[in-house]
Design an enzyme around this catalytic site. Structure first.
Site, PDB file in Angstrom:
ATOM      1  N   SER A   1       4.585  -4.409  -3.082  1.00 40.58           N
ATOM      2  CA  SER A   1       3.259  -3.922  -3.433  1.00 40.58           C
ATOM      3  C   SER A   1       3.363  -2.451  -3.788  1.00 40.58           C
ATOM      4  O   SER A   1       4.441  -1.891  -3.824  1.00 40.58           O
ATOM      5  CB  SER A   1       2.304  -4.099  -2.262  1.00 40.58           C
ATOM      6  OG  SER A   1       2.616  -3.154  -1.254  1.00 40.58           O
ATOM      7  N   LYS A   2       2.245  -1.848  -4.053  1.00 40.55           N
ATOM      8  CA  LYS A   2       2.225  -0.436  -4.440  1.00 40.55           C
ATOM      9  C   LYS A   2       2.870   0.445  -3.377  1.00 40.55           C
ATOM     10  O   LYS A   2       3.361   1.521  -3.663  1.00 40.55           O
ATOM     11  CB  LYS A   2       0.782   0.035  -4.631  1.00 40.55           C
ATOM     12  CG  LYS A   2      -0.147  -1.031  -5.137  1.00 40.55           C
ATOM     13  CD  LYS A   2      -0.241  -1.039  -6.632  1.00 40.55           C
ATOM     14  CE  LYS A   2      -1.115  -2.141  -7.161  1.00 40.55           C
ATOM     15  NZ  LYS A   2      -0.769  -3.498  -6.768  1.00 40.55           N
TER      16      LYS A   2
END
Length: 449
Positions: free
Chosen positions: A230-231
């Site tokens: 994810s980010k």
RNA sequence: GCCGCUAUCGUCCAGGGGACUAGGACGCCGCCCUCUCACGGCGGAAACCCGGGUUCGAAUCCCGGUAGCGGUACCA
């Protein structure tokens, strides 16, 4: 011709292209290129909420940057709606699918009665309203996977899947099978998250009376903490990798090795060799983690294989500056990414950086300041401002003052660069030129505390 | 919960019944090189998830457990 290999990359445009998606694209591309077949690009945009032109463009942009070209498409899944409707109507007409108003609650109730493992079986609505569900026959549904072997699903465990909403719009598991079939796809290479959906798609192929393609489900990629990427996991999208100063060739090499290994476990494999050596059947079944440190190392190796001209072009494009060739030459072996260049060598162009700690350490002590002054005069007295002359002069200062070379070099370095780390000192002085070098040394001395 | 997939150094990959004293790479540690930072060279620590079974012999095959992951949407 009938045996031509046809693969497809079919991302849903949810934003930036993830490195998991990039790897799927790369593996598809490798298979297409090594077989002389074709790669079809299709955008799975049936979820109108998420599919924006900007998101589609981001995917294409990432693919282009990675230099993964496609032969057909991009095909919009939404635009194939008439064909989907046609097939849907046909399946309903042949009673292979039916309309029903059954809701999620009905499915739950069904399982309560028949057990959790029992797949939902609905009843057609009398008025022909509701969503369309596909009928599930009995027996085993076997996914023959090029990477995992056989995965067997018992049909009785499978809920009758909804293949179209009540408003008639079709759903992914239906559209994907119709589209892959129509496009003559021979190999479906995609993430493992699709494995559990494959039996449903196989049912669609069966309803179509079509032979399904070969499947290859890739293990998923995780972040360094073992969780889904994810980010939070640093550079996890292609655009972030690009912004972080990685080269497409290095990214391709690194990503190829995330889930695939050759018999002789080499690590540096140029793209043409990847095309030649890649084997789907040798893809690992284990999920792997994205390790940016290894990418950094690998990128450094690719950077150092570039010619000075190539490196200069890359650095100028990355920084948006020009005239960087001299700086590039003396920095080449010290940078791992394009982004490392400016912090290391920017002082050559924009003046010394501000690093109070370095000044404190190397430009406050009287010994160091005296060494700086001696170095300044030694350099100004030089006949020729060449590498040999400069080195001899500065070492001469150290010898005369009976100090270590470092105690002369570091004050000079901090004076011209502002910081204690830089490309080679003599080389840096030459790139700066004598006048600028002396001026910076004067300024540094003048600014002493 | 149910269905499915997976399990070798911290990480990635190799090894798929005897060649295993388990190999390579990143990272880490040490040494060398050295004007800083790097690069490069040399060396080192570091793994077969657990329990059964099959076999003369299991990291490798089978079963179970455990763990992780995925799916389980009128998302893709």
């Amino acid at each position: 011709m009938a045996s031509e290999t046809r693969v497809r990359f079919a991302p849903s445009p949810t934003g930036a292209l993830h490195i998991g998606g990039a790897r799927a694209a790369l593996y598809n591309w490798l298979v297409a290129r090594q077989s002389g077949g074709a790669m079809v690009l299709r955008i799975e945009d049936t979820d109108r909420e998420r599919s924006t032109p900007e998101n589609v463009e981001q995917i294409l942009d990432a693919l282009r940057w990675l230099e993964l070209d496609w032969d057909e498409g991009p095909i919009s899944q939404v635009e194939r709606s008439p064909r989907h409707q046609e097939v849907l109507a046909d399946l309903v007409a042949r009673d292979l699918a039916y309309r029903t108003t059954a809701t999620a609650e009905d499915v739950k109730a069904y399982k309560q009665e028949h057990g959790d493992a029992a797949g939902f079986r609905g009843t057609p609505s009398p008025d022909g309203e509701g969503a369309v569900r596909l009928r599930v026959p009995g027996g085993d549904i076997v996914v023959h996977d090029l990477i995992r072997g056989e995965a067997t699903f018992r049909a009785e465990h499978l809920d009758e899947p909804v293949i179209a909403r009540a408003d008639g719009s079709v759903l992914y598991n239906f559209a994907v099978a119709v589209d892959d079939h129509d496009a003559g796809i021979t190999h479906v290479i995609r993430g493992e998250d699709h494995l559990s959906n494959t039996p449903k798609q196989l049912l669609v192929y069966a309803a179509l009376g079509a032979t399904p393609p070969a499947f290859a489900h890739l293990p998923l990629l995780h972040g360094h903490d073992g969780k889904k990427l994810s980010k939070r996991h640093g550079a996890a999208s292609v655009q972030e990798l690009r912004a972080a100063g990685y080269l497409p060739a290095a990214v391709r090499n690194y990503i190829a090795l995330l889930g695939w290994g050759d018999v002789d476990s080499e690590t540096l494999i140029a793209t043409p060799d990847l095309v030649e050596r890649f084997e789907l059947s040798r893809v690992s079944r284990n999920p792997s983690r994205f390790d940016e440190q290894k990418l950094r190392w690998m990128n450094g190796r690719y950077l150092r294989e570039l010619s000075l001209d190539e490196l200069t072009v890359e650095l100028e494009a990355f920084t948006g500056r020009s005239g960087l060739r001299a700086g590039a030459e003396i920095s080449a072996e010290k940078i791992q990414t394009l982004a490392d260049f400016w912090p290391l060598a920017g002082f050559l162009y924009d003046g010394p950086v501000s690093d109070p700690k370095a000044r404190e350490k190397w430009l406050t002590n009287p010994e160091h300041l005296a060494a700086l002054v001696d170095a300044r005069s030694a350099l100004s007295a030089l006949e020729a401002f060449t590498l040999e002359e400069i080195e001899a002069a500065l070492r001469g200062v150290a010898a005369a003052r009976e100090v270590k070379a470092k105690d002369v070099f570091q004050p000079v370095r901090v004076a011209i660069a502002g910081t204690a780390a830089s490309p080679g000192l003599f080389e840096s002085l030459i790139v700066l030129g004598r006048d600028a070098s002396l001026a910076r040394m004067d300024a540094a001395f003048a600014a002493r505390i």
